[in-house]
Structure formats: C-alpha cells, structure tokens
Design a protein around this motif. Structure first.
Motif, PDB file in Angstrom:
ATOM      1  N   GLY A  22       0.275   5.942  -0.155  1.00 11.25           N
ATOM      2  CA  GLY A  22      -0.636   7.077  -0.284  1.00 11.25           C
ATOM      3  C   GLY A  22      -1.219   7.613   1.009  1.00 11.25           C
ATOM      4  O   GLY A  22      -1.950   8.604   0.996  1.00 11.25           O
ATOM      5  N   SER A  62      -7.101   1.078  -6.144  1.00 12.93           N
ATOM      6  CA  SER A  62      -7.024   2.386  -5.498  1.00 12.93           C
ATOM      7  C   SER A  62      -8.257   2.657  -4.664  1.00 12.93           C
ATOM      8  O   SER A  62      -9.325   2.086  -4.909  1.00 12.93           O
ATOM      9  CB  SER A  62      -6.872   3.481  -6.551  1.00 12.93           C
ATOM     10  N   GLN A  82     -10.041   6.162  -3.518  1.00 10.27           N
ATOM     11  CA  GLN A  82     -10.133   7.613  -3.476  1.00 10.27           C
ATOM     12  C   GLN A  82     -11.021   7.991  -2.298  1.00 10.27           C
ATOM     13  O   GLN A  82     -12.180   7.579  -2.233  1.00 10.27           O
ATOM     14  CB  GLN A  82     -10.726   8.158  -4.776  1.00 10.27           C
ATOM     15  N   ARG A  98      -5.683   9.651  -1.714  1.00  8.56           N
ATOM     16  CA  ARG A  98      -5.855   8.509  -2.612  1.00  8.56           C
ATOM     17  C   ARG A  98      -4.860   7.434  -2.209  1.00  8.56           C
ATOM     18  O   ARG A  98      -3.640   7.663  -2.266  1.00  8.56           O
ATOM     19  CB  ARG A  98      -5.641   8.911  -4.071  1.00  8.56           C
ATOM     20  N   GLU A 124       0.828  -1.204   0.000  1.00  4.86           N
ATOM     21  CA  GLU A 124       0.000   0.000   0.000  1.00  4.86           C
ATOM     22  C   GLU A 124       0.863   1.255   0.000  1.00  4.86           C
ATOM     23  O   GLU A 124       2.004   1.246   0.490  1.00  4.86           O
ATOM     24  CB  GLU A 124      -0.909   0.053   1.243  1.00  4.86           C
ATOM     25  N   ARG A 137      -9.895  -0.332  -9.824  1.00  2.00           N
ATOM     26  CA  ARG A 137      -8.732  -1.182 -10.091  1.00  2.00           C
ATOM     27  C   ARG A 137      -8.303  -1.040 -11.539  1.00  2.00           C
ATOM     28  O   ARG A 137      -9.118  -0.722 -12.417  1.00  2.00           O
ATOM     29  CB  ARG A 137      -9.025  -2.631  -9.735  1.00  2.00           C
ATOM     30  N   THR A 174      -3.075  -2.909  -9.938  1.00  5.04           N
ATOM     31  CA  THR A 174      -3.239  -1.961  -8.844  1.00  5.04           C
ATOM     32  C   THR A 174      -4.711  -1.783  -8.498  1.00  5.04           C
ATOM     33  O   THR A 174      -5.589  -1.938  -9.351  1.00  5.04           O
ATOM     34  CB  THR A 174      -2.650  -0.585  -9.173  1.00  5.04           C
ATOM     35  N   SER A 193      -3.209   3.647  -2.799  1.00 11.50           N
ATOM     36  CA  SER A 193      -2.963   2.686  -3.867  1.00 11.50           C
ATOM     37  C   SER A 193      -2.417   1.399  -3.284  1.00 11.50           C
ATOM     38  O   SER A 193      -1.744   1.409  -2.250  1.00 11.50           O
ATOM     39  CB  SER A 193      -1.966   3.258  -4.876  1.00 11.50           C
TER      40      SER A 193
END
Length: 122
Positions: free
Chosen positions: A8, A78, A80, A19, A6, A70, A76, A21
């Motif tokens: 962010g 994410s 948000q 955000r 992980e 994704r 990846t 990731s």
C-alpha cells in the motif's frame, strides 16, 4: 513463526491519503504495530493495536490523522493515513509483539515485515 507482508505504500501529495496493509501468516493473535524509519535513523513508533482490536495507541505526531485497525478473520492489520505531510515520508514497517504493554518499543517486537516506502511530496 510469523511472516508479515506490507503493501500500500507509494507517492502522494501533501494533504493526501494512503492506506497501508499488513498480511500475517499463522493464527497467533499478537499485538500489531506500525513503525517508520528514515535512513540513518532509529525505527520510530507510529501506532499499535492489541490482539482484540479494543486498544490502540498512537505517536503524538500522527494522532488524529492516522488510524490503525485489524481484521483477525483475515489476519490483516491496516494503517489509514490521512492529511499526510512531507515529514511522514519514510519506510513503514509492520511488526508483531507478544505484549501490548511494550507496543511502543521496537526492540520488543518479535517479527517484522520487509517494509513499504511512503513518500509525501510538498
């Protein structure tokens, strides 16, 4: 074997955005989920997305504020996070699960990342 990393996390004021990731090794297409955990508490479900990205689910506490997505080409996923609140403060973990039907249960996840700290100040 799947490894998840992980990134962010950080410190943000209430009302702000972050955000997160999660980068996954390997090419198996798992359901991916985000959970969060405070010290001394159980890991809490936040959001999950199925292997194709066509289905998503959210905890009621984040619905309308957080969005999970994704990119399978980049391996990846994410998260948000908008309109952040102090109660969103926690360590956030990315997990991989073989079945979308079990996506809300931390115990059904096969792999976890190391976590990233999110702190929301009031």
């Amino acid at each position: 074997q799947v490894q998840l990393v992980e990134s962010g996390g950080g410190l943000v004021q209430a009302g702000g955005s972050l955000r997160l990731s999660c980068a996954a090794s390997g090419r198996a297409l798992y359901t991916m989920g985000w959970f969060r955990q405070d010290p001394g508490k159980e890991r809490e479900f936040v959001a999950a997305i199925n292997w194709s990205g066509g289905n998503t689910i959210y905890a009621d506490s984040v619905k309308g504020r957080f969005t999970i997505s994704r990119d399978n080409a980049k391996n990846t996923v994410s998260l948000q996070m908008n309109s952040l609140k102090p109660e969103d403060t926690a360590v956030y973990y990315c997990g991989a699960n073989r079945a979308f039907a079990n996506a809300r249960a931390a115990s059904d996840y096969d792999y976890w990342g190391q976590g990233t700290q999110v702190t929301v100040s009031s």
